[in-house]
Write a protein that holds these residues in place. Sequence first.
Motif, PDB file in Angstrom:
ATOM      1  N   ALA A   1      33.696 -47.418   0.892  1.00  0.00           N
ATOM      2  CA  ALA A   1      32.953 -46.528   1.784  1.00  0.00           C
ATOM      3  C   ALA A   1      33.239 -46.833   3.249  1.00  0.00           C
ATOM      4  O   ALA A   1      33.413 -45.917   4.063  1.00  0.00           O
ATOM      5  N   LEU A   2      33.304 -48.119   3.603  1.00  0.00           N
ATOM      6  CA  LEU A   2      33.534 -48.473   5.009  1.00  0.00           C
ATOM      7  C   LEU A   2      34.943 -48.085   5.432  1.00  0.00           C
ATOM      8  O   LEU A   2      35.142 -47.540   6.521  1.00  0.00           O
TER       9      LEU A   2
ATOM     10  N   GLY B   1      26.086 -40.215   7.837  1.00  0.00           N
ATOM     11  CA  GLY B   1      27.319 -40.974   7.995  1.00  0.00           C
ATOM     12  C   GLY B   1      27.027 -42.467   7.945  1.00  0.00           C
ATOM     13  O   GLY B   1      25.878 -42.897   7.792  1.00  0.00           O
ATOM     14  N   THR B   2      28.068 -43.258   8.076  1.00  0.00           N
ATOM     15  CA  THR B   2      27.953 -44.717   8.014  1.00  0.00           C
ATOM     16  C   THR B   2      28.068 -45.313   9.410  1.00  0.00           C
ATOM     17  O   THR B   2      29.029 -45.002  10.131  1.00  0.00           O
ATOM     18  N   PRO B   3      27.122 -46.157   9.826  1.00  0.00           N
ATOM     19  CA  PRO B   3      27.226 -46.800  11.139  1.00  0.00           C
ATOM     20  C   PRO B   3      28.515 -47.606  11.253  1.00  0.00           C
ATOM     21  O   PRO B   3      28.847 -48.400  10.367  1.00  0.00           O
ATOM     22  N   LEU B   4      29.238 -47.407  12.354  1.00  0.00           N
ATOM     23  CA  LEU B   4      30.517 -48.075  12.583  1.00  0.00           C
ATOM     24  C   LEU B   4      30.519 -48.753  13.942  1.00  0.00           C
ATOM     25  O   LEU B   4      29.790 -48.349  14.847  1.00  0.00           O
ATOM     26  N   ARG B   5      31.360 -49.759  14.070  1.00  0.00           N
ATOM     27  CA  ARG B   5      31.488 -50.478  15.339  1.00  0.00           C
ATOM     28  C   ARG B   5      31.958 -49.534  16.452  1.00  0.00           C
ATOM     29  O   ARG B   5      32.765 -48.643  16.220  1.00  0.00           O
ATOM     30  N   ARG B   6      31.465 -49.778  17.649  1.00  0.00           N
ATOM     31  CA  ARG B   6      31.830 -48.933  18.788  1.00  0.00           C
ATOM     32  C   ARG B   6      33.336 -48.970  19.070  1.00  0.00           C
ATOM     33  O   ARG B   6      33.922 -47.964  19.479  1.00  0.00           O
TER      34      ARG B   6
ATOM     35  N   GLY C   1      25.672 -42.397   3.819  1.00  0.00           N
ATOM     36  CA  GLY C   1      26.939 -42.246   4.505  1.00  0.00           C
ATOM     37  C   GLY C   1      27.865 -41.264   3.827  1.00  0.00           C
ATOM     38  O   GLY C   1      28.969 -41.016   4.315  1.00  0.00           O
ATOM     39  N   HIS C   2      27.452 -40.718   2.693  1.00  0.00           N
ATOM     40  CA  HIS C   2      28.264 -39.754   1.935  1.00  0.00           C
ATOM     41  C   HIS C   2      27.426 -38.509   1.678  1.00  0.00           C
ATOM     42  O   HIS C   2      26.279 -38.616   1.230  1.00  0.00           O
TER      43      HIS C   2
ATOM     44  N   ALA D   1      25.821 -46.302   1.669  1.00  0.00           N
ATOM     45  CA  ALA D   1      27.107 -45.792   2.137  1.00  0.00           C
ATOM     46  C   ALA D   1      27.895 -45.068   1.057  1.00  0.00           C
ATOM     47  O   ALA D   1      28.737 -44.226   1.360  1.00  0.00           O
ATOM     48  N   ASN D   2      27.632 -45.389  -0.213  1.00  0.00           N
ATOM     49  CA  ASN D   2      28.437 -44.863  -1.308  1.00  0.00           C
ATOM     50  C   ASN D   2      27.834 -43.606  -1.930  1.00  0.00           C
ATOM     51  O   ASN D   2      26.624 -43.383  -1.841  1.00  0.00           O
ATOM     52  N   PRO D   3      28.658 -42.807  -2.602  1.00  0.00           N
ATOM     53  CA  PRO D   3      28.109 -41.640  -3.301  1.00  0.00           C
ATOM     54  C   PRO D   3      27.245 -42.019  -4.491  1.00  0.00           C
ATOM     55  O   PRO D   3      26.361 -41.267  -4.880  1.00  0.00           O
TER      56      PRO D   3
END
Length: 358
Positions: A265-266, A157-162, A144-145, A123-125
């Motif tokens: 990141a999140l 991108g970063t998976p996120l909750r719906r 995610g970056h 997720a991080n650079p």
Amino acid sequence: MRVVLAGGGTAGHIEPALALADALRHLDPGIGITCVGTERGLETRLVPARGYELELVPAVPLPRAITPSLLTVPGRLAGAINAVVNVLERVQADVLVGFGGYVATPAYLAAKRRGLPIVVHEANPRAGLANRLGARLTEHVFTGHPEAALPKADYIGTPLRREIVSLDRLSMGDKARSWFGLETDRPTLLVFGGSQGARSINEAALAAAPALRRAGVQVLHVIGPKNLVEHEPPPGDPQYVLLPYVDRMDLAYAAADVALCRSGALTCAELTAVGLPAAYVPLPHGNGEQALNAERIVRGGGGLMADDSELSPDWIIRNVLPMLHDPERVAAMSEAAARLGRKDADIILARKVLEIAR
């Protein structure tokens, strides 16, 4: 199909893993999902609460300097690898997906030993040690970056909750503010420091509370579950709502006009996905990835940034308060933040994982 997810410690590792789990189950309701973590991380609370099986293995933190504890690492790592191998064999895993953290290193090595496909999400650079290792063991690397420094990586991108990516902040705003006991027609500042809170942000915001109240701004402040404050703002109008933890961050985002927060990141992925402008205060420790996360958003017009050492009540009054009283500026920053967000990383990664496993 059986998928094992490895990621633990902080919400930044666990939440993307759980978002992927939800997406996998959406695409294939019969899929078997097992999460691997350690007893010292937030996964012991977050994973069972979301209805997924959690297997605990020994944590093997790697020293950042040459110390006597370095000599104990090989033996402890071997034990952790064997523990993960046992999990992979017992659940008959078809693929391992890692998100970093203490558990990811033995998980990657265990999957390599078993000959399983490995998928890495960073997720991080700047990737941590575990994901740098994992990226050497597989061609399936996702980030995610967009500026993540990992070879062969695809930015998704970063998976996120719906409930985050489907949030309509404008239509939910009044309901969300009522949920927290806030008024519906006042400028609202959301203050939080990630899943554990942030002392410097807590102290600066609380010290600025009288000035914010005099300016007609109401505050929703999440201090962190283990943090205490010496002096809570007295009851008054506008409201200053102080909470240790919020399970419904979607409602917190909907209630706010502007956020004051760290730039993990999140956090950055969620705020851009929902289009919430923020004043970011990167964590002053680590390898500088939080500043890189915020810089991208600030460059794009979706936020402000201050060094942790620069943050003060006066900084909040000079920089955040004018934003809250300028609806046109907030709207423009919201649109700019939203342009940087990704809402479909969970489904994209889930389809990739199923394809790789098959």
